[in-house]
Design an enzyme around this catalytic site. Sequence first.
Site, mmCIF file in Angstrom:
data_model
loop_
_atom_site.group_PDB
_atom_site.id
_atom_site.type_symbol
_atom_site.label_atom_id
_atom_site.label_comp_id
_atom_site.label_asym_id
_atom_site.label_seq_id
_atom_site.Cartn_x
_atom_site.Cartn_y
_atom_site.Cartn_z
ATOM 1 N N HIS A 240 -42.198 -10.779 33.638
ATOM 2 C CA HIS A 240 -41.400 -11.982 33.865
ATOM 3 C C HIS A 240 -40.516 -11.754 35.091
ATOM 4 O O HIS A 240 -39.710 -10.820 35.117
ATOM 5 C CB HIS A 240 -40.534 -12.273 32.640
ATOM 6 C CG HIS A 240 -39.669 -13.475 32.789
ATOM 7 N ND1 HIS A 240 -40.198 -14.744 32.917
ATOM 8 C CD2 HIS A 240 -38.330 -13.615 32.850
ATOM 9 C CE1 HIS A 240 -39.203 -15.613 33.032
ATOM 10 N NE2 HIS A 240 -38.071 -14.951 33.002
ATOM 11 N N ASP A 242 -37.824 -13.713 37.344
ATOM 12 C CA ASP A 242 -37.003 -14.897 37.584
ATOM 13 C C ASP A 242 -37.086 -15.268 39.057
ATOM 14 O O ASP A 242 -36.805 -14.439 39.931
ATOM 15 C CB ASP A 242 -35.550 -14.627 37.188
ATOM 16 C CG ASP A 242 -35.377 -14.543 35.681
ATOM 17 O OD1 ASP A 242 -36.007 -15.342 34.968
ATOM 18 O OD2 ASP A 242 -34.615 -13.679 35.215
ATOM 19 N N ASP A 352 -38.595 -17.819 28.610
ATOM 20 C CA ASP A 352 -37.178 -17.481 28.794
ATOM 21 C C ASP A 352 -36.310 -18.687 29.094
ATOM 22 O O ASP A 352 -35.265 -18.556 29.716
ATOM 23 C CB ASP A 352 -37.044 -16.444 29.925
ATOM 24 C CG ASP A 352 -35.665 -15.802 29.957
ATOM 25 O OD1 ASP A 352 -35.057 -15.651 28.890
ATOM 26 O OD2 ASP A 352 -35.199 -15.461 31.055
ATOM 27 N N HIS A 557 -35.329 -21.936 35.625
ATOM 28 C CA HIS A 557 -34.437 -21.909 34.470
ATOM 29 C C HIS A 557 -33.189 -21.047 34.624
ATOM 30 O O HIS A 557 -32.448 -20.870 33.646
ATOM 31 C CB HIS A 557 -35.212 -21.491 33.211
ATOM 32 C CG HIS A 557 -35.763 -20.097 33.251
ATOM 33 N ND1 HIS A 557 -37.104 -19.843 33.402
ATOM 34 C CD2 HIS A 557 -35.173 -18.885 33.146
ATOM 35 C CE1 HIS A 557 -37.307 -18.536 33.379
ATOM 36 N NE2 HIS A 557 -36.150 -17.935 33.237
#
Length: 997
Positions: A240, A242, A352, A557
């Site tokens: 993951h 970001d 997430d 997000h």
Amino acid sequence: SFYLNFAALAGRCRLFGDRCPAASVSCFQTPRRVPYAEAVAQEFRPARVGDAFGPTWETCWFKVELSIPKAWAGQEVHFIWESDGEGMVWRDAQPVQGLTKEGEKTSYILTSSLKETEPHSLTLYVELACNGLFGAGKGSMIAPPDPDKRFTLSKAELAIFNRDVYELLVDLEILLDMAQLLGEENQRSFQALYTANQMVNLCDVTDPSTFPAARRLAAAIFSQKNGESQHTIHAMGHCHIDSAWLWPYEETIRKCARSWVTVVRLMECNPELTFVCSQAQQFEWVRCWYPGLYTQIQDYVAKGRFIPVGGTWVEMDGNLPSGESMVRQFLQGQRFFQQQFGRTCSEFWLPDTFGYSAQLPQLMRGCGIRRFLTQKLCWNLVNTFPHHTFFWEGIDGSRVLAHFPPGDSYGMHGRVEEMLKTVKNNKDKGRVNHSAVLFGFGDGGGGPTRKMLDRMKRMSDTDGLPRVQISTPDRLFSALEKESSQLCTWLGELFLELHNGTYTTQAQIKKGNRECERILHDVEVLSTLALAEGGKFQYPASELQRLWRLLLLNQFHDVLPGSCIQLVVEDALRYYAEIRRAGAQLQEEAVQSLCGELLQPKSESAESTLVLNTLPWDRTEVVSRTGPTGAKTLGMPNMGLLLPAPGDGSITMENGVIAVCLDTMGRLTSLRLAHSERESVLDGCCANQFALFDDIPLYWDAWDVMDYHLETRKPVTTLLKPLEITQAGGLRGSASFSLQIGERSTLTQEIILDATCPYIRFLTQVEWKEAHKFLKVEFPVQVRSTNATYEIQFGHLQRPTHWNTSWDWARFEVWAHKWLDLSEHGFGVALLNDSKYGASAHGNILSLSLLRAPKSPDAMADIAHHQFTYAVMPHRGSFQDAGVIQCAYNLNFPLHTLPASSAPCSAWSAFSVSSPAVVLETVKQAEDRPEAVVVRLYEAHGSTVGVWLQTSLPVKEAICDLLERPDARSCLPLEHQGLRLSFTPFQVLSVLLVLRQ
């Protein structure tokens, strides 16, 4: 005694044998993130192990000369690099390995067995980013970055890697974990313990020839298989990343490259490894900046091992983007994956995000996705979510199969403890016997390691442990689908009981998102109409795609929610400014093409006004325009009245629709529908009451607002400038006042009532300079209902106004889009807004969250000048019948006024819908058919309805498809009245209209 023996053995075993320092190390430092070709052309200066570099966000390029001793022939040789920061090894002008201590990657394998024919002298470059996997927080991970952090080079050397020692230690680690974690009641724990003890006794660290016999003992344990009923874990490599968070967008580009090139290296020597990867934007970054790496990724995608998932442009926030933005996330993402890899995604991947809209299942299904994976609801602060595998049903009835990895993580390390937790924690035992494990360092990148993979190889089918398979999303969900007959269904939103401060934090980002959604909507409408006119106008498809992708990127997000550092905020605001600039230019070009003969040349004075309405219904509003003699107000005949009351400083405003009484602080002491005695404001209370709260979360500062903040409410009562009339009636009446907020902030508000308008507007400006404070505005209303209604994407839902249960109480702060409403039979009050998302309705108090002031990860969050508008609208009947939905659109999509010549013109409408229950949301050119137009409509009332869509455009056929793909089976017949469309509650429908040439 075994554990002491094991510790002694591990301490004496050496993963690395002989070492050799780098022949030379030199360095070039720059504040910019420069490409390889530019970096290697610079002047490099000598550097040494032990030197420190920086400050934060700088980049250091190291030139490393290596000479491998000839005596190391036949050995596995690693280049060891240990430093603070994140590194990338470049070899022969290509990135080959990511390096970071935090991600347990500190070596690059030069050769698995050194041959005489291989080069013994070589030059590597190491690109070192002066930031860690999680940025550079000062004192804690989420603290604002330390601008003066230094990054030390600890090792730069060659070493022989003892692979046999490594394999032995992994064997012992798995056995030791089995012994400790399976429990004394399980005989397998003792079998593992005694086997490990035998291995320790058998091994002589000075004699590697003793290792194979010890490893055969371990292999005997690992080869003892499970029964057929054992739970199967589908393990997938995962990383993951970001797209921005505690580091800026530009650094994410390098994080992707560092992580993904490491995965490619792992795949080269581990043919079973699979890796799942979301976010089309990140693929596009790598495609543009690292084309050689991207070619390798394409090869592994074709082999089914590097697996694109998600189907969206980024892993967006699941609450705040509009319905159309969410459609574009899928449209841009799925089209990218189709164009680049020849396939779309069948799983929505959003592990997430801070909650999930109840409209997402329909949007997934409409974009070819029936499967959903996340895990964030395990973060719930109050209630434990009851399922890990279930059907999720949206507000329209669409269902998707949802899976939450029961280990409650998307960054596992392949340990025995994690596999056991995955089985033990599974809340759907008996219903399904398969689940997912995602392994790899994440958030800041990193990805899987060789050790993670080797741990799980030993657990592939070992008695006493769940069966662990390296798998794919398709194999996982296919297995779950076969077992799905007993699964439960969750209806409605997946509300995260945490991080509800993100509905309000970084108000300028929220405002930029809402404004830019409107700008792109209007540009598309006007450009489509100009295109349909059949002139020389060229629809700006590529420029609109560029602007949409900027907007979609900012919906990531940790950006739109405001949980990012100041550098990211600056990037986001710059992107919004670019959308505003370019959008204004595109709009001007479309209007010029559409109405050029009616527009007044700038050098001449206008005699008339051209009004453009980009919404699909007629509007009667007061508008302002600036002419040669100054501002003018245009609109309906005079129906306004604004009167000061004698003595007490209060002011009464009426417009024939509503009547309001204001006190000197701008509070509503009365709000009524004209010609009605029904009072909207609760007896003894005032509406438009500002309140300030202490706002000190437990840890996640920008993310959380805790329930205990409600105990600190302080009404704002310090008056700086009492209410006074600023526009005394006619078509528009207004009054303004100013308040002191807290110790350092001020608020100025103009309260505006237009002729015939069913709501009163509050144009608000705040100089905000607070710390850990939360500003809200409250409307106590004389309405009783157990539920309030909130607008969401393409629809609305109800949430309780009471706190009967812990599930109710956990929603003390919720989100809404353009409106919320509290109604009882026959009457209600709605709050509208142009840029706010946080809200609540407790009892009979409607509250809109305006501003927060967190200090981490951005110490300057929201410290700025803010301007926003909200409105209050009392109404008879239901909010549907009263037109609350349309009024909220009107507030957010102002009419466009342009100076025009005196040439006669009449009203012209391109589209109309026969029922107010259906909203025509979008008009745009089709993606792959320049001769076609896409219109997107949705049912907004929660009803089953048939409508006529009428258009004045030259249409010859209509074809339905959400992703704009031609589908001959869904042809709609054109009739004289237009297109006959049928809707079920909250259904979204896209219609592709082919224009006559």
